[in-house]
Scaffold this active site. Structure first.
Site, PDB file in Angstrom:
ATOM      1  N   PHE A   2      43.613  41.892  41.456  1.00 21.37           N
ATOM      2  CA  PHE A   2      43.354  41.830  39.874  1.00 21.37           C
ATOM      3  C   PHE A   2      42.318  42.553  40.437  1.00 21.37           C
ATOM      4  CE2 PHE A   2      39.796  38.609  41.600  1.00 21.37           C
ATOM      5  CZ  PHE A   2      39.259  38.542  41.231  1.00 21.37           C
ATOM      6  N   CYS A  52      36.959  43.945  48.595  1.00 21.81           N
ATOM      7  CA  CYS A  52      37.117  43.109  49.896  1.00 21.81           C
ATOM      8  C   CYS A  52      36.146  44.246  50.802  1.00 21.81           C
ATOM      9  CB  CYS A  52      38.509  43.974  50.151  1.00 21.81           C
ATOM     10  SG  CYS A  52      39.157  44.797  50.407  1.00 21.81           S
TER      11      CYS A  52
HETATM   12  P1  NAD Z   1      45.505  36.445  45.412  1.00 20.41           P
HETATM   13  O1  NAD Z   1      46.284  35.759  47.027  1.00 20.41           O
HETATM   14  O2  NAD Z   1      45.067  35.066  44.741  1.00 20.41           O
HETATM   15  O3  NAD Z   1      46.605  37.123  44.584  1.00 20.41           O
HETATM   16  C1  NAD Z   1      47.289  38.820  45.316  1.00 20.41           C
HETATM   17  C2  NAD Z   1      48.026  38.641  44.636  1.00 20.41           C
HETATM   18  O4  NAD Z   1      49.277  37.421  45.364  1.00 20.41           O
HETATM   19  C3  NAD Z   1      48.813  38.588  43.459  1.00 20.41           C
HETATM   20  O5  NAD Z   1      49.545  39.197  42.725  1.00 20.41           O
HETATM   21  C4  NAD Z   1      49.204  37.127  42.696  1.00 20.41           C
HETATM   22  O6  NAD Z   1      49.896  37.398  42.253  1.00 20.41           O
HETATM   23  C5  NAD Z   1      50.515  36.577  44.209  1.00 20.41           C
HETATM   24  N1  NAD Z   1      50.010  35.394  44.489  1.00 20.41           N
HETATM   25  C6  NAD Z   1      48.701  33.989  44.083  1.00 20.41           C
HETATM   26  N2  NAD Z   1      49.002  33.590  44.673  1.00 20.41           N
HETATM   27  C7  NAD Z   1      50.657  33.766  45.236  1.00 20.41           C
HETATM   28  C8  NAD Z   1      51.173  32.608  46.006  1.00 20.41           C
HETATM   29  N3  NAD Z   1      50.977  31.544  46.230  1.00 20.41           N
HETATM   30  N4  NAD Z   1      52.351  32.819  46.606  1.00 20.41           N
HETATM   31  C9  NAD Z   1      52.777  33.960  46.565  1.00 20.41           C
HETATM   32  N5  NAD Z   1      52.088  34.714  45.624  1.00 20.41           N
HETATM   33  C10 NAD Z   1      50.518  34.534  45.183  1.00 20.41           C
HETATM   34  O7  NAD Z   1      44.139  37.681  45.546  1.00 20.41           O
HETATM   35  P2  NAD Z   1      43.344  37.856  44.164  1.00 20.41           P
HETATM   36  O8  NAD Z   1      42.880  36.792  43.605  1.00 20.41           O
HETATM   37  O9  NAD Z   1      44.138  38.832  42.603  1.00 20.41           O
HETATM   38  O10 NAD Z   1      42.299  38.995  44.919  1.00 20.41           O
HETATM   39  C11 NAD Z   1      41.354  38.569  45.244  1.00 20.41           C
HETATM   40  C12 NAD Z   1      41.152  38.431  46.990  1.00 20.41           C
HETATM   41  O11 NAD Z   1      42.207  39.617  47.175  1.00 20.41           O
HETATM   42  C13 NAD Z   1      39.918  38.292  48.027  1.00 20.41           C
HETATM   43  O12 NAD Z   1      40.455  37.489  48.873  1.00 20.41           O
HETATM   44  C14 NAD Z   1      39.941  40.137  47.762  1.00 20.41           C
HETATM   45  O13 NAD Z   1      39.096  39.913  49.452  1.00 20.41           O
HETATM   46  C15 NAD Z   1      41.170  40.557  48.528  1.00 20.41           C
HETATM   47  N6  NAD Z   1      40.601  41.943  48.578  1.00 20.41           N
HETATM   48  C16 NAD Z   1      41.674  42.522  49.746  1.00 20.41           C
HETATM   49  C17 NAD Z   1      42.024  43.750  50.083  1.00 20.41           C
HETATM   50  C18 NAD Z   1      42.114  44.548  51.687  1.00 20.41           C
HETATM   51  O14 NAD Z   1      42.314  45.363  51.649  1.00 20.41           O
HETATM   52  N7  NAD Z   1      41.670  43.921  52.151  1.00 20.41           N
HETATM   53  C19 NAD Z   1      41.685  44.444  48.936  1.00 20.41           C
HETATM   54  C20 NAD Z   1      41.809  43.730  47.503  1.00 20.41           C
HETATM   55  C21 NAD Z   1      41.353  42.920  47.484  1.00 20.41           C
END
Ligand code: NAD
Length: 495
Positions: A158, A290
Protein backbone atom coordinates in the site's frame (compact mmCIF):
# COMPACT_ATOMS: atom_id res chain seq x y z
CA UNK A 1 -4.56 28.52 0.60
CA UNK A 2 -3.84 25.44 -1.56
CA UNK A 3 -5.56 22.29 -0.34
CA UNK A 4 -3.39 19.75 1.47
CA UNK A 5 -4.85 16.97 -0.67
CA UNK A 6 -7.71 16.63 -3.14
CA UNK A 7 -9.89 13.73 -2.05
CA UNK A 8 -12.08 12.35 -4.87
CA UNK A 9 -15.37 14.28 -4.99
CA UNK A 10 -17.35 11.04 -5.27
CA UNK A 11 -16.25 7.43 -4.69
CA UNK A 12 -14.32 5.90 -7.60
CA UNK A 13 -15.25 2.39 -8.68
CA UNK A 14 -12.06 0.54 -9.65
CA UNK A 15 -12.09 -2.32 -12.14
CA UNK A 16 -9.78 -4.96 -13.50
CA UNK A 17 -7.95 -4.26 -16.75
CA UNK A 18 -8.16 -7.44 -18.82
CA UNK A 19 -7.20 -7.69 -22.51
CA UNK A 20 -7.34 -3.89 -22.69
CA UNK A 21 -10.90 -3.59 -21.29
CA UNK A 22 -12.06 -2.40 -17.87
CA UNK A 23 -14.21 -5.13 -16.34
CA UNK A 24 -15.69 -5.97 -12.94
CA UNK A 25 -14.78 -9.17 -11.07
CA UNK A 26 -16.51 -12.36 -12.27
CA UNK A 27 -18.18 -13.00 -8.91
CA UNK A 28 -18.91 -9.31 -8.32
CA UNK A 29 -17.26 -9.13 -4.90
CA UNK A 30 -15.95 -5.69 -3.87
CA UNK A 31 -14.65 -3.91 -0.78
CA UNK A 32 -14.47 -0.21 0.06
CA UNK A 33 -11.36 1.96 -0.18
CA UNK A 34 -10.91 4.30 2.78
CA UNK A 35 -8.79 7.46 2.78
CA UNK A 36 -6.46 7.61 5.81
CA UNK A 37 -6.79 11.41 5.62
CA UNK A 38 -10.52 11.43 6.37
CA UNK A 39 -11.49 7.89 7.37
CA UNK A 40 -14.15 8.06 4.64
CA UNK A 41 -14.86 5.83 1.66
CA UNK A 42 -13.29 7.15 -1.55
CA UNK A 43 -13.90 4.14 -3.76
CA UNK A 44 -14.37 0.42 -4.14
CA UNK A 45 -12.12 -2.34 -5.40
CA UNK A 46 -12.85 -5.76 -6.92
CA UNK A 47 -11.82 -8.81 -4.89
CA UNK A 48 -10.83 -11.05 -7.77
CA UNK A 49 -10.48 -14.82 -7.77
CA UNK A 50 -8.73 -17.48 -9.86
CA UNK A 51 -11.16 -17.02 -12.76
CA UNK A 52 -10.37 -13.30 -13.03
CA UNK A 53 -6.67 -14.12 -12.89
CA UNK A 54 -7.07 -16.73 -15.63
CA UNK A 55 -8.89 -14.24 -17.87
CA UNK A 56 -6.07 -11.74 -17.41
CA UNK A 57 -3.48 -14.41 -18.19
CA UNK A 58 -5.29 -15.46 -21.38
CA UNK A 59 -5.42 -11.81 -22.53
CA UNK A 60 -1.75 -11.36 -21.72
CA UNK A 61 -0.72 -14.58 -23.50
CA UNK A 62 -2.56 -13.55 -26.65
CA UNK A 63 -0.77 -10.19 -26.69
CA UNK A 64 2.68 -11.49 -25.79
CA UNK A 65 3.56 -13.21 -29.09
CA UNK A 66 3.43 -9.98 -31.14
CA UNK A 67 4.96 -7.89 -28.40
CA UNK A 68 8.00 -10.10 -27.96
CA UNK A 69 8.65 -9.91 -31.72
CA UNK A 70 8.39 -6.13 -31.70
CA UNK A 71 11.93 -4.68 -31.73
CA UNK A 72 12.95 -3.07 -28.44
CA UNK A 73 13.28 0.31 -30.19
CA UNK A 74 9.58 0.19 -31.14
CA UNK A 75 8.55 -1.00 -27.67
CA UNK A 76 10.49 1.88 -26.18
CA UNK A 77 8.63 4.47 -28.28
CA UNK A 78 5.46 3.60 -26.36
CA UNK A 79 7.29 3.94 -23.06
CA UNK A 80 8.46 7.44 -24.08
CA UNK A 81 4.81 8.42 -24.57
CA UNK A 82 3.89 6.88 -21.21
CA UNK A 83 6.65 8.87 -19.47
CA UNK A 84 5.26 12.11 -20.91
CA UNK A 85 1.70 11.18 -19.87
CA UNK A 86 2.88 10.47 -16.31
CA UNK A 87 4.53 13.90 -16.16
CA UNK A 88 1.47 15.60 -17.72
CA UNK A 89 -0.74 13.95 -15.08
CA UNK A 90 1.63 14.10 -12.13
CA UNK A 91 -0.63 16.30 -10.02
CA UNK A 92 -3.63 14.00 -10.37
CA UNK A 93 -1.48 10.90 -9.75
CA UNK A 94 0.13 12.47 -6.68
CA UNK A 95 -3.15 13.64 -5.12
CA UNK A 96 -4.78 10.28 -5.76
CA UNK A 97 -1.84 8.34 -4.29
CA UNK A 98 -1.76 10.65 -1.26
CA UNK A 99 -5.55 10.40 -0.80
CA UNK A 100 -5.55 6.61 -0.71
CA UNK A 101 -2.33 5.85 1.19
CA UNK A 102 -2.28 8.81 3.59
CA UNK A 103 1.07 10.37 2.74
CA UNK A 104 1.52 14.05 1.88
CA UNK A 105 1.14 15.18 -1.71
CA UNK A 106 4.83 16.18 -1.82
CA UNK A 107 5.82 12.65 -0.75
CA UNK A 108 3.49 11.12 -3.32
CA UNK A 109 4.93 13.38 -6.04
CA UNK A 110 8.47 12.29 -5.09
CA UNK A 111 7.34 8.67 -5.45
CA UNK A 112 5.97 9.30 -8.94
CA UNK A 113 9.22 11.04 -9.93
CA UNK A 114 11.26 8.06 -8.71
CA UNK A 115 8.97 5.93 -10.89
CA UNK A 116 9.78 8.24 -13.83
CA UNK A 117 13.50 7.55 -13.25
CA UNK A 118 12.79 3.86 -13.73
CA UNK A 119 10.81 4.57 -16.90
CA UNK A 120 13.85 6.52 -18.13
CA UNK A 121 16.20 3.67 -17.23
CA UNK A 122 13.93 1.19 -19.02
CA UNK A 123 13.81 3.53 -22.04
CA UNK A 124 17.61 3.57 -22.20
CA UNK A 125 17.86 -0.23 -22.44
CA UNK A 126 17.45 -0.07 -26.21
CA UNK A 127 20.94 1.46 -26.34
CA UNK A 128 22.60 -0.38 -23.49
CA UNK A 129 21.54 -4.00 -23.76
CA UNK A 130 24.62 -6.07 -23.12
CA UNK A 131 24.20 -8.89 -25.64
CA UNK A 132 27.63 -10.41 -26.33
CA UNK A 133 29.05 -11.95 -29.51
CA UNK A 134 32.40 -13.76 -29.79
CA UNK A 135 34.20 -16.11 -32.21
CA UNK A 136 34.82 -19.03 -29.84
CA UNK A 137 36.34 -21.45 -32.34
CA UNK A 138 37.36 -21.23 -35.99
CA UNK A 139 34.25 -20.13 -37.87
CA UNK A 140 32.08 -20.63 -34.78
CA UNK A 141 30.45 -17.78 -32.90
CA UNK A 142 28.59 -17.65 -29.62
CA UNK A 143 26.10 -14.90 -28.85
CA UNK A 144 23.75 -14.19 -26.00
CA UNK A 145 20.21 -13.01 -26.62
CA UNK A 146 18.32 -11.37 -23.78
CA UNK A 147 14.74 -12.60 -24.11
CA UNK A 148 11.50 -11.90 -22.23
CA UNK A 149 10.07 -14.56 -19.92
CA UNK A 150 6.45 -14.33 -21.12
CA UNK A 151 3.52 -13.42 -18.87
CA UNK A 152 4.83 -12.09 -15.55
CA UNK A 153 3.13 -10.67 -12.46
CA UNK A 154 3.84 -8.03 -9.85
CA UNK A 155 2.18 -7.86 -6.41
CA UNK A 156 2.61 -4.58 -4.57
CA UNK A 157 2.03 -3.01 -1.09
CA UNK A 158 0.00 0.00 0.00
CA UNK A 159 2.76 2.43 0.85
CA UNK A 160 3.91 3.55 -2.63
CA UNK A 161 0.86 3.24 -4.89
CA UNK A 162 2.58 4.62 -8.02
CA UNK A 163 6.27 3.98 -7.40
CA UNK A 164 6.51 0.33 -6.35
CA UNK A 165 4.48 -0.90 -9.36
CA UNK A 166 6.81 1.26 -11.48
CA UNK A 167 9.79 -0.54 -9.93
CA UNK A 168 8.57 -3.47 -12.00
CA UNK A 169 6.48 -2.84 -15.09
CA UNK A 170 8.54 -0.33 -17.15
CA UNK A 171 11.49 -2.75 -17.22
CA UNK A 172 9.34 -5.87 -17.59
CA UNK A 173 7.39 -4.34 -20.51
CA UNK A 174 10.36 -2.84 -22.38
CA UNK A 175 12.19 -6.14 -22.24
CA UNK A 176 9.20 -7.73 -23.99
CA UNK A 177 7.04 -9.33 -21.30
CA UNK A 178 3.28 -9.06 -20.75
CA UNK A 179 2.77 -7.75 -17.20
CA UNK A 180 -0.10 -8.33 -14.74
CA UNK A 181 -0.25 -5.97 -11.75
CA UNK A 182 -1.99 -6.96 -8.50
CA UNK A 183 -1.91 -3.73 -6.47
CA UNK A 184 -2.69 -3.55 -2.75
CA UNK A 185 -6.45 -3.57 -2.27
CA UNK A 186 -5.91 -0.55 0.02
CA UNK A 187 -4.62 1.62 -2.86
CA UNK A 188 -6.25 0.60 -6.16
CA UNK A 189 -7.08 4.09 -7.46
CA UNK A 190 -3.57 5.14 -8.52
CA UNK A 191 -3.09 1.76 -10.22
CA UNK A 192 -6.21 2.29 -12.33
CA UNK A 193 -5.15 5.80 -13.32
CA UNK A 194 -1.71 4.43 -14.29
CA UNK A 195 -3.48 1.73 -16.34
CA UNK A 196 -5.48 4.40 -18.19
CA UNK A 197 -2.26 6.26 -19.05
CA UNK A 198 -0.65 3.00 -20.22
CA UNK A 199 -3.56 2.39 -22.61
CA UNK A 200 -3.43 6.01 -23.79
CA UNK A 201 0.33 5.67 -24.47
CA UNK A 202 -0.48 2.90 -26.94
CA UNK A 203 0.66 -0.32 -25.30
CA UNK A 204 -1.15 -3.14 -27.12
CA UNK A 205 -4.24 -4.52 -25.36
CA UNK A 206 -3.34 -7.28 -22.90
CA UNK A 207 0.32 -6.30 -22.56
CA UNK A 208 -0.43 -4.55 -19.26
CA UNK A 209 -3.24 -5.92 -17.09
CA UNK A 210 -4.55 -5.21 -13.60
CA UNK A 211 -6.21 -7.77 -11.35
CA UNK A 212 -7.36 -6.30 -8.05
CA UNK A 213 -7.88 -8.29 -4.88
CA UNK A 214 -6.28 -9.87 -1.85
CA UNK A 215 -4.95 -13.28 -0.88
CA UNK A 216 -7.10 -15.29 -3.30
CA UNK A 217 -5.89 -13.40 -6.36
CA UNK A 218 -2.26 -13.54 -5.18
CA UNK A 219 -2.38 -17.29 -4.68
CA UNK A 220 -4.00 -17.72 -8.11
CA UNK A 221 -1.13 -15.73 -9.67
CA UNK A 222 1.44 -17.92 -7.88
CA UNK A 223 -0.36 -21.09 -9.04
CA UNK A 224 -1.20 -20.21 -12.66
CA UNK A 225 0.88 -22.43 -14.98
CA UNK A 226 1.19 -19.72 -17.66
CA UNK A 227 2.78 -17.12 -15.41
CA UNK A 228 6.57 -17.34 -15.64
CA UNK A 229 7.71 -14.99 -12.89
CA UNK A 230 6.34 -13.20 -9.83
CA UNK A 231 7.73 -10.04 -8.28
CA UNK A 232 6.44 -9.23 -4.80
CA UNK A 233 6.90 -6.27 -2.45
CA UNK A 234 5.26 -6.23 0.98
CA UNK A 235 5.64 -7.59 4.51
CA UNK A 236 8.09 -10.39 5.35
CA UNK A 237 5.61 -13.20 6.11
CA UNK A 238 3.74 -12.65 2.84
CA UNK A 239 6.97 -12.14 0.85
CA UNK A 240 8.19 -15.50 2.14
CA UNK A 241 4.88 -17.24 1.43
CA UNK A 242 4.61 -15.82 -2.10
CA UNK A 243 8.24 -16.64 -2.89
CA UNK A 244 7.83 -20.22 -1.62
CA UNK A 245 4.55 -20.81 -3.45
CA UNK A 246 5.71 -19.32 -6.76
CA UNK A 247 9.05 -21.13 -6.78
CA UNK A 248 7.40 -24.42 -5.72
CA UNK A 249 5.33 -23.99 -8.90
CA UNK A 250 8.50 -23.64 -10.97
CA UNK A 251 8.39 -19.87 -11.40
CA UNK A 252 11.13 -17.33 -11.04
CA UNK A 253 10.34 -15.18 -8.00
CA UNK A 254 11.63 -12.27 -6.00
CA UNK A 255 9.97 -11.24 -2.75
CA UNK A 256 11.02 -8.01 -1.04
CA UNK A 257 9.87 -8.00 2.57
CA UNK A 258 9.72 -5.84 5.68
CA UNK A 259 12.51 -4.21 7.63
CA UNK A 260 13.77 -2.82 10.91
CA UNK A 261 16.50 -0.49 9.75
CA UNK A 262 19.26 0.40 12.20
CA UNK A 263 21.39 3.51 11.99
CA UNK A 264 24.47 4.28 14.03
CA UNK A 265 25.12 7.79 15.34
CA UNK A 266 28.64 8.58 16.54
CA UNK A 267 29.72 11.58 18.65
CA UNK A 268 31.67 13.02 15.69
CA UNK A 269 28.57 13.10 13.43
CA UNK A 270 27.75 16.42 11.75
CA UNK A 271 24.79 17.77 13.75
CA UNK A 272 22.84 19.35 10.88
CA UNK A 273 23.25 16.44 8.47
CA UNK A 274 22.42 13.91 11.21
CA UNK A 275 19.36 15.64 12.65
CA UNK A 276 17.88 16.30 9.22
CA UNK A 277 18.67 12.77 7.96
CA UNK A 278 17.31 11.02 11.05
CA UNK A 279 14.09 13.02 11.34
CA UNK A 280 13.29 12.75 7.64
CA UNK A 281 13.95 9.03 7.71
CA UNK A 282 11.74 8.02 10.64
CA UNK A 283 8.91 10.49 9.97
CA UNK A 284 8.85 10.40 6.13
CA UNK A 285 5.66 8.70 4.89
CA UNK A 286 4.73 8.63 8.61
CA UNK A 287 7.33 5.89 9.08
CA UNK A 288 5.44 3.63 6.71
CA UNK A 289 8.26 2.70 4.36
CA UNK A 290 10.64 -0.19 4.25
CA UNK A 291 13.61 2.20 4.20
CA UNK A 292 12.61 4.12 7.35
CA UNK A 293 15.47 4.15 9.84
CA UNK A 294 13.54 3.43 13.01
CA UNK A 295 16.21 2.14 15.39
CA UNK A 296 18.99 4.53 16.41
CA UNK A 297 22.09 2.96 17.91
CA UNK A 298 23.73 5.76 19.88
CA UNK A 299 27.44 5.04 20.27
CA UNK A 300 28.92 6.84 23.30
CA UNK A 301 27.70 10.27 24.30
CA UNK A 302 25.43 11.67 21.59
CA UNK A 303 22.90 13.32 23.92
CA UNK A 304 23.50 16.69 22.23
CA UNK A 305 22.26 15.14 18.96
CA UNK A 306 19.29 13.41 20.58
CA UNK A 307 18.14 16.75 22.05
CA UNK A 308 18.30 18.36 18.61
CA UNK A 309 16.44 15.41 17.02
CA UNK A 310 13.62 15.84 19.56
CA UNK A 311 13.44 19.61 19.06
CA UNK A 312 13.40 19.33 15.27
CA UNK A 313 10.76 16.60 15.33
CA UNK A 314 8.47 18.82 17.41
CA UNK A 315 8.36 21.39 14.59
CA UNK A 316 6.80 19.00 12.04
CA UNK A 317 3.24 19.79 10.94
CA UNK A 318 0.75 17.06 10.16
CA UNK A 319 -0.61 17.16 6.62
CA UNK A 320 2.38 19.21 5.43
CA UNK A 321 5.50 17.45 6.73
CA UNK A 322 3.91 14.13 7.64
CA UNK A 323 0.80 12.26 6.54
CA UNK A 324 -1.62 9.85 8.18
CA UNK A 325 -1.50 6.18 9.21
CA UNK A 326 -2.96 3.79 6.64
CA UNK A 327 -5.92 2.45 8.65
CA UNK A 328 -7.59 2.59 12.03
CA UNK A 329 -6.26 -0.84 13.12
CA UNK A 330 -2.65 0.24 12.39
CA UNK A 331 -3.31 3.53 14.22
CA UNK A 332 -4.54 1.59 17.24
CA UNK A 333 -1.64 -0.88 17.06
CA UNK A 334 0.95 1.93 17.06
CA UNK A 335 -0.66 3.56 20.10
CA UNK A 336 -0.48 0.21 21.89
CA UNK A 337 3.17 -0.20 20.80
CA UNK A 338 3.98 3.02 22.67
CA UNK A 339 2.21 1.70 25.79
CA UNK A 340 4.06 -1.58 25.54
CA UNK A 341 7.45 0.13 25.13
CA UNK A 342 6.99 2.27 28.22
CA UNK A 343 5.82 -0.77 30.20
CA UNK A 344 9.01 -2.55 29.14
CA UNK A 345 11.08 0.38 30.43
CA UNK A 346 11.70 2.69 27.47
CA UNK A 347 11.55 6.44 28.17
CA UNK A 348 9.08 8.40 26.06
CA UNK A 349 10.86 11.61 25.00
CA UNK A 350 8.07 12.55 22.61
CA UNK A 351 4.54 11.14 22.65
CA UNK A 352 2.72 11.33 19.32
CA UNK A 353 -0.67 10.34 20.70
CA UNK A 354 -3.18 13.12 21.03
CA UNK A 355 -2.41 14.42 17.54
CA UNK A 356 -5.00 16.69 15.92
CA UNK A 357 -6.14 16.51 12.30
CA UNK A 358 -4.54 19.24 10.16
CA UNK A 359 -7.96 20.50 9.06
CA UNK A 360 -11.64 20.01 10.01
CA UNK A 361 -12.16 18.08 6.74
CA UNK A 362 -9.73 15.41 8.00
CA UNK A 363 -11.02 14.91 11.54
CA UNK A 364 -12.04 11.28 10.89
CA UNK A 365 -8.49 10.44 9.67
CA UNK A 366 -5.83 8.35 11.38
CA UNK A 367 -3.42 10.95 12.75
CA UNK A 368 -0.44 10.37 14.96
CA UNK A 369 2.45 12.74 15.66
CA UNK A 370 6.00 11.34 15.69
CA UNK A 371 7.16 9.65 18.90
CA UNK A 372 10.66 9.08 20.28
CA UNK A 373 11.54 6.31 22.75
CA UNK A 374 14.90 6.55 24.50
CA UNK A 375 16.71 3.98 26.70
CA UNK A 376 15.30 1.06 24.72
CA UNK A 377 17.11 -2.26 24.87
CA UNK A 378 17.43 -4.71 22.05
CA UNK A 379 15.11 -7.28 23.63
CA UNK A 380 12.18 -4.81 23.63
CA UNK A 381 9.51 -5.07 20.92
CA UNK A 382 10.08 -1.46 19.85
CA UNK A 383 13.73 -2.27 19.09
CA UNK A 384 13.35 -5.45 17.12
CA UNK A 385 9.86 -5.54 15.50
CA UNK A 386 8.89 -3.54 12.41
CA UNK A 387 6.37 -1.08 13.92
CA UNK A 388 5.72 0.68 10.57
CA UNK A 389 4.83 4.07 11.98
CA UNK A 390 6.51 7.35 12.99
CA UNK A 391 8.28 5.94 16.06
CA UNK A 392 12.02 6.22 16.69
CA UNK A 393 13.58 3.91 19.30
CA UNK A 394 17.04 4.65 20.70
CA UNK A 395 19.40 2.01 22.09
CA UNK A 396 22.68 3.11 23.75
CA UNK A 397 25.94 1.19 23.35
CA UNK A 398 29.58 1.99 24.10
CA UNK A 399 31.41 0.87 20.95
CA UNK A 400 30.95 0.64 17.20
CA UNK A 401 31.39 -3.15 17.29
CA UNK A 402 28.57 -3.46 19.84
CA UNK A 403 26.38 -1.46 17.47
CA UNK A 404 27.22 -3.70 14.51
CA UNK A 405 26.64 -6.82 16.61
CA UNK A 406 23.04 -5.73 17.25
CA UNK A 407 22.35 -5.54 13.55
CA UNK A 408 23.80 -8.99 13.16
CA UNK A 409 21.13 -10.27 15.60
CA UNK A 410 18.29 -8.65 13.64
CA UNK A 411 16.43 -10.96 11.28
CA UNK A 412 16.13 -8.10 8.77
CA UNK A 413 18.73 -6.63 6.43
CA UNK A 414 17.15 -3.98 4.26
CA UNK A 415 18.95 -0.69 4.97
CA UNK A 416 21.67 0.36 7.40
CA UNK A 417 23.07 3.85 7.93
CA UNK A 418 25.89 5.49 9.78
CA UNK A 419 26.28 9.15 10.69
CA UNK A 420 29.94 10.09 11.15
CA UNK A 421 32.53 12.50 9.78
CA UNK A 422 35.29 9.85 9.85
CA UNK A 423 35.87 8.08 6.54
CA UNK A 424 37.50 5.07 8.20
CA UNK A 425 34.47 4.52 10.44
CA UNK A 426 32.09 4.83 7.47
CA UNK A 427 34.08 2.33 5.47
CA UNK A 428 34.23 -0.13 8.37
CA UNK A 429 30.44 0.05 8.72
CA UNK A 430 29.85 -0.34 4.97
CA UNK A 431 32.06 -3.44 4.96
CA UNK A 432 30.50 -5.06 8.02
CA UNK A 433 26.80 -4.14 7.80
CA UNK A 434 24.61 -7.15 7.08
CA UNK A 435 22.17 -5.20 4.92
CA UNK A 436 21.53 -4.95 1.20
CA UNK A 437 21.64 -1.13 1.17
CA UNK A 438 23.98 1.05 3.22
CA UNK A 439 23.80 4.80 3.80
CA UNK A 440 26.70 6.99 4.85
CA UNK A 441 25.26 10.20 6.30
CA UNK A 442 22.01 9.33 4.48
CA UNK A 443 18.94 8.14 6.36
CA UNK A 444 17.09 6.65 3.40
CA UNK A 445 19.78 5.03 1.23
CA UNK A 446 17.59 4.14 -1.76
CA UNK A 447 19.84 3.28 -4.71
CA UNK A 448 19.02 5.42 -7.75
CA UNK A 449 18.99 4.04 -11.31
CA UNK A 450 20.87 2.19 -12.72
CA UNK A 451 21.73 0.73 -9.29
CA UNK A 452 19.43 -1.98 -8.03
CA UNK A 453 17.09 -1.98 -5.03
CA UNK A 454 17.09 -4.99 -2.74
CA UNK A 455 17.82 -5.96 0.85
CA UNK A 456 19.19 -9.06 2.56
CA UNK A 457 18.19 -11.64 5.21
CA UNK A 458 14.41 -11.61 5.91
CA UNK A 459 14.01 -8.43 3.85
CA UNK A 460 14.48 -10.31 0.59
CA UNK A 461 13.60 -13.77 -0.70
CA UNK A 462 15.25 -14.67 -4.00
CA UNK A 463 18.50 -13.88 -5.67
CA UNK A 464 17.69 -10.92 -7.91
CA UNK A 465 17.14 -7.23 -7.15
CA UNK A 466 14.12 -5.20 -8.16
CA UNK A 467 15.24 -2.12 -10.12
CA UNK A 468 18.22 -1.11 -12.30
CA UNK A 469 20.23 -3.92 -13.84
CA UNK A 470 18.86 -6.30 -11.20
CA UNK A 471 15.39 -5.69 -12.65
CA UNK A 472 16.63 -6.45 -16.18
CA UNK A 473 18.01 -9.77 -14.95
CA UNK A 474 14.80 -10.51 -13.05
CA UNK A 475 12.48 -10.08 -16.05
CA UNK A 476 14.64 -11.65 -18.79
CA UNK A 477 16.46 -14.85 -19.63
CA UNK A 478 19.69 -15.21 -21.51
CA UNK A 479 19.70 -17.51 -24.51
CA UNK A 480 23.08 -18.65 -25.79
CA UNK A 481 23.29 -19.23 -29.57
CA UNK A 482 26.30 -21.00 -31.11
CA UNK A 483 26.59 -20.66 -34.90
CA UNK A 484 28.68 -22.10 -37.71
CA UNK A 485 28.07 -21.24 -41.33
CA UNK A 486 31.26 -22.32 -43.09
CA UNK A 487 33.10 -25.66 -43.01
CA UNK A 488 36.67 -25.00 -41.93
CA UNK A 489 39.56 -27.03 -43.37
CA UNK A 490 41.46 -26.78 -40.03
CA UNK A 491 38.63 -28.16 -37.94
CA UNK A 492 38.76 -27.91 -34.15
CA UNK A 493 36.65 -30.00 -31.75
CA UNK A 494 33.81 -27.59 -32.19
CA UNK A 495 33.82 -27.40 -35.92
P1 NAD B 1 1.30 -6.76 2.86
O1 NAD B 1 2.30 -7.84 2.91
O2 NAD B 1 0.17 -6.79 3.82
O3 NAD B 1 0.62 -6.67 1.40
C1 NAD B 1 1.40 -6.70 0.23
C2 NAD B 1 0.60 -7.38 -0.88
O4 NAD B 1 0.32 -8.72 -0.49
C3 NAD B 1 -0.72 -6.71 -1.17
O5 NAD B 1 -0.91 -6.66 -2.56
C4 NAD B 1 -1.74 -7.61 -0.49
O6 NAD B 1 -2.99 -7.63 -1.14
C5 NAD B 1 -1.08 -8.97 -0.57
N1 NAD B 1 -1.44 -9.86 0.55
C6 NAD B 1 -1.80 -9.49 1.81
N2 NAD B 1 -2.03 -10.58 2.56
C7 NAD B 1 -1.81 -11.67 1.77
C8 NAD B 1 -1.87 -13.07 1.98
N3 NAD B 1 -2.21 -13.59 3.16
N4 NAD B 1 -1.57 -13.89 0.96
C9 NAD B 1 -1.22 -13.39 -0.24
N5 NAD B 1 -1.16 -12.05 -0.49
C10 NAD B 1 -1.43 -11.20 0.49
O7 NAD B 1 2.11 -5.37 2.98
P2 NAD B 1 1.54 -3.91 3.14
O8 NAD B 1 0.98 -3.74 4.51
O9 NAD B 1 0.70 -3.53 1.98
O10 NAD B 1 2.90 -3.06 3.02
C11 NAD B 1 3.75 -2.80 4.11
C12 NAD B 1 4.87 -3.81 4.19
O11 NAD B 1 5.59 -3.83 2.95
C13 NAD B 1 5.91 -3.45 5.24
O12 NAD B 1 6.32 -4.60 5.90
C14 NAD B 1 7.05 -2.84 4.43
O13 NAD B 1 8.31 -2.91 5.04
C15 NAD B 1 6.98 -3.67 3.20
N6 NAD B 1 7.61 -3.02 2.06
C16 NAD B 1 8.81 -3.51 1.65
C17 NAD B 1 9.47 -2.91 0.60
C18 NAD B 1 10.81 -3.41 0.15
O14 NAD B 1 11.28 -2.99 -0.88
N7 NAD B 1 11.45 -4.32 0.88
C19 NAD B 1 8.91 -1.79 -0.04
C20 NAD B 1 7.66 -1.33 0.39
C21 NAD B 1 7.02 -1.96 1.46
Amino acid sequence: MTKLVNLPESPIECNNLIAGEWVGPVKGERVGVVSPWSGKDIGSVPMSDAEDVDRAVQGAKAAFEDWRRTPIRERTQVLFKFRQLVLDNIEELSHLAAAECGKTVAEARAGVLKGVEIIEFASSLQNMDDGAHLEVSRGVTCETRREPLGVVAGITPFNFPAMVPMWMYPTALTTGNAFILKPSEKVPLTADLSGKLILEAGFPKGIFSIVHGGRESVEALCDHPDIQAVGFVGSTPIAKAVYSRATANGKRALGLGGAKNHFIVLPDADPDVTVDGVVRSFTGCAGQRCMAASLMIAVGDVDHLIEKIVEHTKTLKLGVDMGAIIESSAHERLRNDLDQATKEGAKLLLDGRGAKAPDAEFEGGYWLNPSILDQATFDMECANRELFGPILSIVHVKTLDEALALQSKSPYGNAYSVFTTRGATARYVAENAEAGMVGINIGVPVPREPFSFGGAKASKFGSHDMTGWGGVDLWTKLKKVTTKWALQPDATWMS
